[in-house]
Design an enzyme around this catalytic site. Structure first.
Site, PDB file in Angstrom:
ATOM      1  N   VAL A 195     -11.524 -14.655 -28.951  1.00  0.00           N
ATOM      2  CA  VAL A 195     -11.851 -13.590 -29.904  1.00  0.00           C
ATOM      3  C   VAL A 195     -11.780 -12.250 -29.185  1.00  0.00           C
ATOM      4  O   VAL A 195     -12.449 -12.048 -28.171  1.00  0.00           O
ATOM      5  CB  VAL A 195     -13.248 -13.794 -30.509  1.00  0.00           C
ATOM      6  CG1 VAL A 195     -13.590 -12.651 -31.459  1.00  0.00           C
ATOM      7  CG2 VAL A 195     -13.327 -15.135 -31.231  1.00  0.00           C
ATOM      8  N   ARG A 248     -13.003  -0.583 -37.054  1.00  0.00           N
ATOM      9  CA  ARG A 248     -12.161  -0.596 -38.253  1.00  0.00           C
ATOM     10  C   ARG A 248     -12.379  -1.865 -39.089  1.00  0.00           C
ATOM     11  O   ARG A 248     -11.623  -2.156 -40.004  1.00  0.00           O
ATOM     12  CB  ARG A 248     -10.689  -0.483 -37.872  1.00  0.00           C
ATOM     13  CG  ARG A 248     -10.355   0.771 -37.082  1.00  0.00           C
ATOM     14  CD  ARG A 248      -8.870   0.903 -36.876  1.00  0.00           C
ATOM     15  NE  ARG A 248      -8.529   1.980 -35.958  1.00  0.00           N
ATOM     16  CZ  ARG A 248      -7.299   2.385 -35.682  1.00  0.00           C
ATOM     17  NH1 ARG A 248      -6.274   1.813 -36.295  1.00  0.00           N
ATOM     18  NH2 ARG A 248      -7.068   3.347 -34.818  1.00  0.00           N
ATOM     19  N   LEU A 295     -12.948  -7.214 -36.431  1.00  0.00           N
ATOM     20  CA  LEU A 295     -13.706  -8.403 -36.056  1.00  0.00           C
ATOM     21  C   LEU A 295     -14.338  -9.045 -37.284  1.00  0.00           C
ATOM     22  O   LEU A 295     -14.275 -10.269 -37.463  1.00  0.00           O
ATOM     23  CB  LEU A 295     -14.784  -8.049 -35.030  1.00  0.00           C
ATOM     24  CG  LEU A 295     -15.692  -9.213 -34.617  1.00  0.00           C
ATOM     25  CD1 LEU A 295     -14.894 -10.333 -33.967  1.00  0.00           C
ATOM     26  CD2 LEU A 295     -16.805  -8.737 -33.678  1.00  0.00           C
ATOM     27  N   THR A 296     -14.936  -8.243 -38.139  1.00  0.00           N
ATOM     28  CA  THR A 296     -15.557  -8.797 -39.351  1.00  0.00           C
ATOM     29  C   THR A 296     -14.525  -9.506 -40.215  1.00  0.00           C
ATOM     30  O   THR A 296     -14.787 -10.596 -40.757  1.00  0.00           O
ATOM     31  CB  THR A 296     -16.236  -7.672 -40.141  1.00  0.00           C
ATOM     32  OG1 THR A 296     -17.263  -7.086 -39.338  1.00  0.00           O
ATOM     33  CG2 THR A 296     -16.858  -8.207 -41.423  1.00  0.00           C
ATOM     34  N   TYR A 328     -22.691 -11.768 -32.161  1.00  0.00           N
ATOM     35  CA  TYR A 328     -22.427 -12.807 -33.153  1.00  0.00           C
ATOM     36  C   TYR A 328     -23.597 -13.160 -34.068  1.00  0.00           C
ATOM     37  O   TYR A 328     -23.421 -13.903 -35.021  1.00  0.00           O
ATOM     38  CB  TYR A 328     -21.903 -14.059 -32.447  1.00  0.00           C
ATOM     39  CG  TYR A 328     -20.528 -13.819 -31.863  1.00  0.00           C
ATOM     40  CD1 TYR A 328     -19.401 -13.850 -32.671  1.00  0.00           C
ATOM     41  CD2 TYR A 328     -20.367 -13.511 -30.518  1.00  0.00           C
ATOM     42  CE1 TYR A 328     -18.143 -13.601 -32.155  1.00  0.00           C
ATOM     43  CE2 TYR A 328     -19.111 -13.259 -29.987  1.00  0.00           C
ATOM     44  CZ  TYR A 328     -18.000 -13.303 -30.810  1.00  0.00           C
ATOM     45  OH  TYR A 328     -16.753 -13.041 -30.303  1.00  0.00           O
ATOM     46  N   PHE A 331     -15.118 -23.069 -23.496  1.00  0.00           N
ATOM     47  CA  PHE A 331     -13.883 -23.269 -24.246  1.00  0.00           C
ATOM     48  C   PHE A 331     -13.379 -21.937 -24.769  1.00  0.00           C
ATOM     49  O   PHE A 331     -14.089 -20.944 -24.745  1.00  0.00           O
ATOM     50  CB  PHE A 331     -14.091 -24.259 -25.395  1.00  0.00           C
ATOM     51  CG  PHE A 331     -15.234 -23.958 -26.327  1.00  0.00           C
ATOM     52  CD1 PHE A 331     -15.049 -23.086 -27.401  1.00  0.00           C
ATOM     53  CD2 PHE A 331     -16.479 -24.523 -26.141  1.00  0.00           C
ATOM     54  CE1 PHE A 331     -16.098 -22.807 -28.277  1.00  0.00           C
ATOM     55  CE2 PHE A 331     -17.532 -24.252 -27.002  1.00  0.00           C
ATOM     56  CZ  PHE A 331     -17.333 -23.391 -28.071  1.00  0.00           C
TER      57      PHE A 331
END
Length: 419
Positions: free
Chosen positions: A82, A91, A94-95, A123, A419
Site C-alpha cells: 500500500v 487527494r 488511499l481512501t 489504518y 507480508f
C-alpha cells in the site's frame, strides 16, 4: 488533474512495484526478493492508481488462510504493497483504494482482512485494529542460564542446508499453524520467504544456517533417519572487544512440536561458541523460553504491535472462530466505512459447539465499533481492557465479563512473518 483507479494488469507490474519502492524510500529490492514478490503478487487482487502513464498509488491483497481460536483456518485477504506517491497526497487516493479493496474482499467471500502497518495511525479509520503483538529480546547468554525440560537430552540435533531442509521445516510449521491464532497457512511460494538471505542484508553476519531437531533414528543409524520435530534458522554475527569474543546469535525463526525439542533448540543457541547474546526480533508474547531462563531482566524484553485485523463480514467472521467459554451477547456494532456491518448482532457459542452470529432486534448488551472487534478477534486483546479505555460500553451488567472471557484464547496470537 484526474486519476484512474483500476485492477493491476500483469504487464504493469514493474511500474506498479517501482512506485511502491519509491514511496518507501526509493531503495530497490535485491533481485531475489524482487523476484519472490513478483511470484507472490496476484494481479487480479491488486489495484493501482494512475495519473496518465505514472503509477501514483498501489495496494494488493494476498490470498491467505488465517488461524483463529479453535483451530479453524479462515479465508483472509492479506493487505500489502500500500502506497501513495508523495506528489499525490491529500487527494483521497488511499481512501479510494481502501474502499475498492474492502468491497472486493467482501465480493470474494473473505470475512477478514489483515495487514501490518508501516505507520499504525493510518489504518484505524478504515476499521483495522491491532490484534497481535510481537516480542523482541536480547538475551545475555554470558549471564543467563537455561533450565531445560525432561527429555531434552533424547532429542538429536543436526545441521542442515536451509534450502535442502525446507520441506521438513515446512511440515513442522504446518502442524503448528492451527495451534496458535494469527498464524498463516503458507500457500505456494511463501515457503521461500524465510529463506531469503541476500548478502547485502546480512550486516556482517554469517549466511543463514539451519539446525534440525530429530527424535528416533538412533542406535547407530545414519544421521537424518529420525523424525524431524523442530528446527531453528539463524545467523551468527562475530564481534570482538578488548575482553575477547562477543558475538551475537541472530534468531530468524524457531518451531518445535514438543517442549523437549523446543528446549533442545534453545539450548543449542545458548551454547554457540564465541557468542554472548541472542537477538530475537519476532517471537510470540508468551514464548516459553521466558520461563526457562534464570534471569528475565537480562533479556531486554520488548513488545510492539504486529498484525492488524479488520472484520469485513462481522457475522461470518465471528461464526468462524470458537469461544473459550459459553457466550450469548448482543453486540451493537458501528462501522462507518463498511456500513453493512452496522447494527445489532446476537453472538452465541462456546469452545466445542460452534458459534452463531445473526442480526437481531434484541436489546444490545455491548456497544463497540468494528475496530474493537478486530482487536479482540484473535484473543490477544481483552474486551475488558478496551472497555477500561472507554472504547467498549457495557449496556447489560455482566455482559462485559462474559464476552471478555469468551473472546480469549489459550495462547497468545502471533504473526510469524510479515507480508
Amino acid at each position: 488533474m484526474t486519476t484512474d483507479l483500476r485492477v493491476l494488469r500483469a504487464s504493469e507490474w514493474d511500474d506498479w512495484y517501482a512506485a511502491f519502492e519509491l514511496a518507501f524510500g526509493g531503495v530497490a529490492q535485491e533481485a531475489e526478493a524482487r523476484e519472490l514478490d513478483r511470484a507472490l503478487t496476484e494481479p487480479a487482487r491488486c489495484v493501482g492508481v494512475w495519473d496518465g502513464d505514472q503509477c501514483v498509488g498501489t495496494a494488493g491483497a494476498y490470498t491467505f488462510r488465517l488461524s483463529v481460536p479453535g483451530g479453524a483456518l479462515v479465508p483472509a485477504a492479506g493487505v500489502s504493497v500500500v502506497s501513495v506517491a508523495t506528489t499525490h497526497r491529500r487527494r483521497g487516493i488511499l481512501t479510494a483504494m481502501m474502499r475498492r479493496q474492502l468491497d472486493d474482499v467482501r465480493a470474494w467471500g473473505e470475512p477478514v482482512a489483515l495487514l501490518t502497518a508501516s505507520e499504525p495511525a493510518i489504518y484505524g479509520r478504515f476499521g483495522y485494529g491491532a490484534a497481535t503483538q510481537q516480542l523482541s529480546a536480547e538475551i545475555d547468554t554470558s549471564r543467563v542460564r537455561l533450565a531445560v525440560s525432561a527429555g531434552t537430552d533424547d532429542v538429536r540435533l543436526r545441521s542442515a542446508e536451509p534450502a535442502g531442509a525446507r520441506d521438513v521445516c515446512e511440515a513442522v510449521y504446518a502442524r503448528n499453524v492451527t495451534g496458535r491464532p494469527g498464524m498463516l497457512a503458507r500457500r505456494p511460494h511463501w515457503e521461500r520467504l524465510p529463506l531469503l538471505d541476500p548478502e547485502s542484508g546480512r550486516g556482517g553476519a554469517s549466511p543463514l544456517r539451519c539446525v534440525l531437531a530429530e527424535r528416533g533414528g538412533g542406535n547407530g543409524e545414519a544421521e537424518g533417519t529420525g523424525d524431524v520435530v523442530g528446527y531453528v534458522r539463524f545467523q551468527v554475527k562475530p564481534e570482538w572487544d578488548t575482553a575477547g569474543p562477543n558475538g551475537a546469535v541472530l534468531l530468524r525463526d524457531l518451531e518445535a512440536l514438543d517442549p523437549a525439542a523446543y528446549a533442545a533448540l534453545w539450548r543449542f543457541l545458548f551454547d554457540i561458541d564465541l557468542t554472548s547474546r541472542i537477538r530475537a526480533r519476532n517471537r510470540p508474547v508468551d514464548d516459553a523460553w521466558q520461563h526457562l531462563v534464570s534471569d528475565i531482566r537480562r533479556c531486554d524484553v520488548r513488545l510492539r504491535d504486529s498484525l492488524y485485523v479488520r472484520l469485513v463480514e462481522v457475522g461470518a467472521a465471528l461464526e468462524a472462530r470458537a469461544y473459550q467459554a459459553p457466550v450469548d451477547v448482543v453486540l451493537e456494532v458501528t462501522d462507518s466505512f463498511c456500513p453493512w456491518n452496522g447494527g445489532r448482532w446476537r453472538l452465541t457459542g462456546d469452545a466445542k459447539g460452534g458459534a452463531s452470529c445473526k442480526r437481531t432486534d434484541q436489546a444490545a448488551d455491548l456497544a463497540l465499533s468494528v475496530r474493537e472487534l478486530g482487536e479482540a478477534y484473535l484473543g490477544g486483546v481483552g474486551l475488558a481492557a478496551l472497555a477500561a479505555a472507554g472504547r467498549v460500553r457495557e449496556l447489560r451488567p455482566g455482559a462485559l465479563a462474559e464476552a471478555s472471557v469468551a473472546f480469549g484464547a489459550g495462547v497468545a496470537p502471533w504473526l510469524p512473518h510479515g507480508f
